[in-house]
Structures are given as C-alpha cells and as structure tokens.
Design an enzyme around this catalytic site. Sequence first.
Site, PDB file in Angstrom:
ATOM      1  N   TYR A  43      28.576  56.084  27.153  1.00  0.00           N
ATOM      2  CA  TYR A  43      29.217  56.026  28.441  1.00  0.00           C
ATOM      3  C   TYR A  43      29.849  57.516  28.888  1.00  0.00           C
ATOM      4  O   TYR A  43      29.592  57.915  29.763  1.00  0.00           O
ATOM      5  CB  TYR A  43      30.036  55.019  28.459  1.00  0.00           C
TER       6      TYR A  43
ATOM      7  N   LYS B 273      29.133  60.135  31.974  1.00  0.00           N
ATOM      8  CA  LYS B 273      30.013  60.598  32.794  1.00  0.00           C
ATOM      9  C   LYS B 273      30.044  62.195  32.887  1.00  0.00           C
ATOM     10  O   LYS B 273      30.287  62.818  33.739  1.00  0.00           O
ATOM     11  CB  LYS B 273      31.319  59.837  32.786  1.00  0.00           C
TER      12      LYS B 273
ATOM     13  N   THR C 287      37.816  46.233  38.147  1.00  0.00           N
ATOM     14  CA  THR C 287      36.324  45.758  38.599  1.00  0.00           C
ATOM     15  C   THR C 287      35.554  45.181  37.611  1.00  0.00           C
ATOM     16  O   THR C 287      36.126  45.036  36.188  1.00  0.00           O
ATOM     17  CB  THR C 287      35.688  46.973  39.093  1.00  0.00           C
TER      18      THR C 287
END
Length: 303
Positions: free
Chosen positions: A184, A188, A221
């Site tokens: 991850y 990014k 989220t």
Amino acid sequence: MFTFFRCCILPAIKLYWLGFRVLLGQLLCKTFKLPEMPRQEGKVAIVTGGGRGIGFEVALHLAGLGAHVIIVEFLTLDLGSLQSVRHFVHSFKNRHLPLNILVNNAGIMLVPEGRTEDGFELHFGVNYLGHFLLTWLLLDNLKQSGTSDCFSRVVNVSSSAHRIGEVQLNDLNSSEYYSAHAAYCSSKLALLVFSLQLQRVLRAGGSPVSSCAVDPGMVHTALYQHMWAPLRLAQGTIAQLLFWTPKQGAATVLYTALSPALERGRAEDYWVNGRRQMTSPVTFHPQLQLSLWETTMQLLGLQ
C-alpha cells in the site's frame, strides 16, 4: 527470520506508527476549511471512486457548483483491469465532452495478497497503474480543454504513507516478499512520483494542464476495513471521535481542483490540509521519476 521481520512485520509497525503521528498532528492543527469556489458551469470532471467517502464529497461539491461530474465506480471502471480502463476512456471520448478536472481518488488499502486480471499486485495495479493509464489516455482531452488562463487539472489522491514506501523497480509486483502494508505504501509513493513527473512533462511541453498530489489525512471511510482485526475494532471507535470526516478530507482535493489562486499551473506539487508540503526525499530524485515513468509505460504497452 530477520528477512521476514524486515519485509513483512516492520512495514506494518512503521505504517501504524505513522498513522498515530498523523492523527496526533490532525488533533493539534486547525482543519482546513474550503473557501467559496467559483461556479463551474460548462466544466466536466471525472472522479474515480466517486460513489462514497472522499470521492462522493468531491463529486457532490463539484456538481453543486454546476460542473458535469462523471462518477467512476469499480462497476463501470475496474482500475484493476487495463481493458476496462481503455473501454471507459473510449466510451468517454465518444461523448465528445471536454475534460477540465480529473480526480484520481479511488484506492484500496491492506487487501489480502492478490493479482489484477493483468497479473499485477492489487495495490500497485489499482492505486497506481490504473490511474496512470487513465490519465495518460485522457491527457489529450485535458490539454484540449485547458487554456493559458484556465488550466485543466489532474489531482492524484496520495497519502502520508508514501513517506515509508519504497519503489523497487526490479520488483514492482512485490513478488519476493509480500506485505500488504508495504505494498500500500509503495503504491501511494508510486502515484506521488507519477504526479510529480507528470507535472515536469506538462510544464516542459507548455501544456495548459497542471498535476498535483493531495494527502487527505486520516479520514473516516471504509478504506480501513482490512486492518489487523484488533486494530480494526479499536479504529471504529477512534475514527468516530478523532478522524476527519469525508467532507473535511475532500476540502484540499477540491481546493487544488478549483481554486482560482492556483491558476496557470500553480496547482502543482503536494498538498496537505490546504497547504503545500514537502514530500519524502526520494521523490525528488529525477532518475527515479524518469525510471518509474519509463518502466510503467513499458508495462502498459505505451512505448
């Protein structure tokens, strides 16, 4: 044993420690509030992942200002499928619409090890490769829609996690040792490096298009649903109390996409909480920017 710790356990420790520091910073600083933005009638925007979370708030605000917003979901555009990306772009071009704003927002985090239908590691394929291809294929539309006084804008939603990511050009698929946390962070970082290199390419070509990256902060989220189980349980309570709302997370994304103060190419670089911020030192290496760009072009068959 040491290699396993370094490649699999250490990235998780680094990411959660970084998250703690980011959360502490959010508590101590004033949250950026989006100022009133100009109307956007006649403008067209594409927002990936626009059906929920930050993407939904971005799309909602753009539509409220009068923009024609195309919300891209995984159902209509599977960023893990290069064929799907190409099909979406083909469909969009057939509509003969301008394209003034592209927000590359969709992403996944800490998903179990897997591969896209094209054989790429999921984080690398969805968070980075899919958005690279989407942007590249839409670049002509963005250039044609921009003017010297009103640039088209590309906004890439990155993360503070880029600071602990690594771009291994000889192992972009994380094939040797897999860690969802490392994958991850690396995806990014790759998206941020792409954003900076795109900025250089556009500026060198004199194109009326700007490129920037945004860290929306720690936002409540569904992105965190794949965290380690004990942390996920704690995160649910902590997020309600301490994380930013999706609307707050969307503020800087919207600012870089819309602000008149950032016209004529000033909407560049890396933005956090309404301000430009320095990125990690590795992102300044021109050779890394160029090498990742060229390697990606080859992987996507664009060269």
